[in-house]
Scaffold this active site. Structure first.
Site, PDB file in Angstrom:
ATOM      1  N   HIS A 110      -6.371  -4.697  -4.223  1.00 11.61           N
ATOM      2  CA  HIS A 110      -5.856  -3.676  -3.563  1.00 11.61           C
ATOM      3  C   HIS A 110      -6.405  -4.397  -2.013  1.00 11.61           C
ATOM      4  O   HIS A 110      -7.170  -3.773  -1.348  1.00 11.61           O
ATOM      5  CB  HIS A 110      -6.320  -2.321  -3.452  1.00 11.61           C
ATOM      6  CG  HIS A 110      -5.271  -0.831  -2.161  1.00 11.61           C
ATOM      7  ND1 HIS A 110      -4.133  -0.605  -3.415  1.00 11.61           N
ATOM      8  CD2 HIS A 110      -5.249  -0.403  -1.430  1.00 11.61           C
ATOM      9  CE1 HIS A 110      -3.614   0.435  -2.525  1.00 11.61           C
ATOM     10  NE2 HIS A 110      -4.100  -0.335  -1.135  1.00 11.61           N
ATOM     11  N   CYS A 165       0.498  -1.038   0.046  1.00  6.66           N
ATOM     12  CA  CYS A 165      -0.144   0.276   0.046  1.00  6.66           C
ATOM     13  C   CYS A 165       0.708   1.062   0.216  1.00  6.66           C
ATOM     14  O   CYS A 165       1.687   1.246  -1.212  1.00  6.66           O
ATOM     15  CB  CYS A 165      -0.687   0.029   0.938  1.00  6.66           C
ATOM     16  SG  CYS A 165      -1.802   1.255   1.275  1.00  6.66           S
ATOM     17  N   ASP A 197      -7.280  -1.413  -8.920  1.00  6.82           N
ATOM     18  CA  ASP A 197      -6.607  -0.499  -8.280  1.00  6.82           C
ATOM     19  C   ASP A 197      -6.677   0.836  -8.586  1.00  6.82           C
ATOM     20  O   ASP A 197      -5.675   1.212  -9.148  1.00  6.82           O
ATOM     21  CB  ASP A 197      -5.631  -1.555  -7.830  1.00  6.82           C
ATOM     22  CG  ASP A 197      -5.124  -0.390  -6.311  1.00  6.82           C
ATOM     23  OD1 ASP A 197      -5.509   0.667  -6.329  1.00  6.82           O
ATOM     24  OD2 ASP A 197      -4.096  -0.974  -5.785  1.00  6.82           O
TER      25      ASP A 197
END
Length: 243
Positions: free
Chosen positions: A213, A126, A181
């Site tokens: 994600h 992330c 994403d």
């Protein structure tokens, strides 16, 4: 084996978790795990154990240390609740790429203090994905491999976008992209690949079709075991070939 350490940085003191193989050995090769938006926690320490057992000393530092106490956050629901969602967004905003890049010197020193004298790898998830790549650009003499999984904004219009650092990177780079994403859409993926190819960076960008994600981290609601195991295979192969 894992234990907490204090890391002296240019801006204060950061907590970090050291993870080593269960046999008590101290590998001289190191790995830094750059956390996702929810901070250091058991899920990331477990991932650190998976890496450590392959012969690495792993550091999971707290990137939010400048902001004082926070959390803990439930990765499944934190962004869906207004109070915790706002808190996480504020923490992310206060922890920019430049600050994390500066912290890299202290993180490397912490690993050195734990007996790491050889090459270092970096992996981020992330928000940590871009930071792992940025660290590779700022510390090319030590960081020989960097990976991003479901990393966001790796090739945005921002001045600190990681794709702008291609000419500084000597490490091998791997980017694992979630199939859908919004934080790293196809146009950014193409821009990233073009910049790294022009910059002469040894890199690969791989699309994980069907993954969302956050798919790699076991406490995420979108965790996919098969997809996560595939990510570990790619990551450990990267480290084996470069470190």
């Amino acid at each position: 084996m894992q234990y907490e350490i204090d890391i002296k940085t240019a801006d204060g003191m950061a907590k970090g978790m050291i993870v080593k193989p269960q046999d008590g050995s101290t590998p001289d090769k190191g790995v830094i795990i750059y956390m996702d938006a929810f901070g250091p926690r058991e899920a990331l320490y477990w991932m650190g154990e998976r890496i450590a057992e392959r012969g690495y000393t792993v550091l999971v530092p707290d990137l939010y240390y400048r902001s004082g106490s926070y959390g803990p956050f439930d990765a499944r629901t934190a962004f869906t609740q207004e109070d915790t969602g706002n808190q996480i967004r504020a923490l992310m905003k206060a922890t920019g790429q430049a600050l994390t890049a500066r912290d890299g010197e202290a993180f490397i020193a912490a690993l050195t203090g734990e007996g790491v004298s050889g090459a270092i790898g970096a992996v981020g998830y992330c928000m940590g994905g871009g930071r792992a790549i940025t660290a590779a650009a700022h510390y090319p003499d030590r960081i020989k491999a960097a990976a991003s999984f479901h990393g966001g904004n790796l090739a945005s219009d921002a001045e600190d976008s990681p794709h702008r650092l291609a000419d500084r990177i000597k490490a091998r780079i791997y980017v694992g992209v979630a199939g859908v994403d919004n934080s790293f859409p196809p146009e950014q993926s193409a821009r990233f690949a073009e910049a790294f190819r022009i910059g002469g960076v040894d890199h690969a960008v791989e699309n994980y079709i069907g993954m969302a994600h956050g798919w790699t981290v076991p406490d995420h609601g979108v965790y996919d075991r098969e997809g996560s195991e595939r990510h570990f295979k790619r990551l450990l192969t990267l480290f084996e070939e470069t470190l």
